[in-house]
Write an enzyme that holds these catalytic residues in place. Structure first.
Site, short mmCIF file in Angstrom:
data_model
loop_
_atom_site.label_atom_id
_atom_site.label_comp_id
_atom_site.label_asym_id
_atom_site.label_seq_id
_atom_site.Cartn_x
_atom_site.Cartn_y
_atom_site.Cartn_z
N ASP A 81 82.54 38.78 54.90
CA ASP A 81 82.47 37.33 54.67
C ASP A 81 83.87 36.73 54.84
OD1 ASP A 81 81.25 34.92 53.95
OD2 ASP A 81 81.71 35.21 51.82
N HIS A 82 83.96 35.63 55.58
CA HIS A 82 85.22 34.89 55.75
C HIS A 82 86.37 35.75 56.27
CE1 HIS A 82 83.88 31.04 54.16
NE2 HIS A 82 83.26 31.70 53.20
N HIS A 176 82.26 26.16 47.76
CA HIS A 176 82.37 27.51 47.21
C HIS A 176 82.78 27.44 45.74
CE1 HIS A 176 83.13 28.44 51.58
NE2 HIS A 176 82.32 29.44 51.27
N HIS A 204 76.80 28.17 52.81
CA HIS A 204 77.73 28.80 51.87
C HIS A 204 77.79 27.98 50.58
CE1 HIS A 204 80.19 31.65 54.56
NE2 HIS A 204 79.15 31.24 55.29
N GLY A 205 78.24 28.60 49.51
CA GLY A 205 78.44 27.87 48.26
C GLY A 205 77.15 27.48 47.56
N ASN A 226 74.41 32.08 51.27
CA ASN A 226 75.39 32.92 50.57
C ASN A 226 75.39 32.66 49.08
OD1 ASN A 226 76.08 33.70 53.16
ND2 ASN A 226 78.28 33.42 52.86
N THR A 229 79.05 33.32 43.25
CA THR A 229 79.45 32.92 41.91
C THR A 229 78.36 33.16 40.88
OG1 THR A 229 80.94 31.26 42.87
CG2 THR A 229 80.39 31.02 40.54
#
Length: 276
Positions: A81-82, A176, A204-205, A226, A229
């Site tokens: 990821d990233h 995120h 994402h986030g 994704n 958290t």
């Protein structure tokens, strides 16, 4: 069964489902993701994010997750990821990851396209899938300097067409590291993006999204959502409580059991909200 991400995200997007991609940090959370995937007969995506990469060398993560993926009947994709540059993506491919994300989202469009094309050329030669980002999903963390930029549909079309990516992360309202479910999705922007490209999209986030939004998103051409958290909060808060409740205990394996149970609940819930 180890696979790359190509077919699973295509199939999910076409079936009005989305695959939850979970950021994992080792055996405990990866095991819970795979167990729920087996329970639901669903594909699994195990992702290594920036923090995981900084904590443990990619070759060790790849060895663990590949062994776990090979020992199950469900499709398992191991995803970086990233990835911040070509070198990190190349390292992940060499280590045995089956999918990588190159993140050039803070760069000018043409530079992002050029860099992504180089990653795609390398990855596809090794049967590794590639996700990239156009626009930029920002961070709900002031210590991380990353500008949030909404995805423009015309740029998404150009980017997907010129790079040949297998999945496209877009910025339509999430951030995120959100801990509260109050993100506002721009569904008109999302619809405009999916109307100009046939590449499966990635959100994402998603911890910042309501349950209703997660379910609604799965009806769009979203291949992957994704989630990081939400698992870290469930694991971390439960671990803290366990340590406070058992002050004489020192065996970390015993401390891990309850947090594993709690993240398993979160994993199952996210899969179900996304159509599984």
């Amino acid at each position: 069964m180890l696979v790359n991400m190509v077919e699973m995200v295509k199939e999910a997007a076409g079936a009005k489902k989305a695959i939850p991609g979970f950021n994992v940090f080792g055996y405990e959370d990866a095991k819970m993701v795979i167990e729920i995937a087996e329970e639901l007969n669903a594909p699994a995506i195990l992702m290594s994010n920036k923090d995981a990469v900084a904590h443990m060398d990619l070759k060790y993560q790849a060895a663990l997750y590949r062994a776990m993926g090979e020992d199950t009947h469900v499709p398992v994709c191991i995803h970086l990821d990233h990835g911040k540059d070509y070198e990190l993506c190349a390292k992940a491919i060499s280590a045995g990851y089956t999918s990588v994300m190159y993140d050039g989202s803070q760069l000018p469009l043409e530079e992002n396209i050029a860099n992504t094309k180089e990653v795609v050329r390398l990855a596809h030669a090794w049967n590794v899938s590639v996700e990239a980002e156009i626009g930029s999903v920002g961070y709900n963390d002031p210590t991380i300097k990353a500008k949030a930029i909404y995805t423009e549909p015309s740029e998404a079309e150009k980017f997907a067409r010129e790079t040949g990516v297998d999945a496209l992360a877009v910025a339509v309202g999430t951030l995120h590291r959100m801990q509260i479910q109050d993100a506002k999705i721009q569904y008109d922007r999302l619809e405009a993006i999916q109307n100009v490209t046939d590449v499966p999209l990635v959100i994402h986030g998603s911890t910042g999204l309501t349950d209703e939004d997660l379910t609604k998103l799965s009806t769009y051409r979203i291949g992957k959502v994704n989630i990081g958290t939400a698992l870290r909060m469930a694991y971390g808060y439960t671990l803290r409580n366990e340590m406070n409740a058992h002050t004489e205990e020192f065996d970390r394996i015993k401390f891990f059991k309850k947090p594993m149970e709690e993240i398993k609940k979160v994993i199952r819930e996210k899969y179900k909200l996304l159509g599984w």
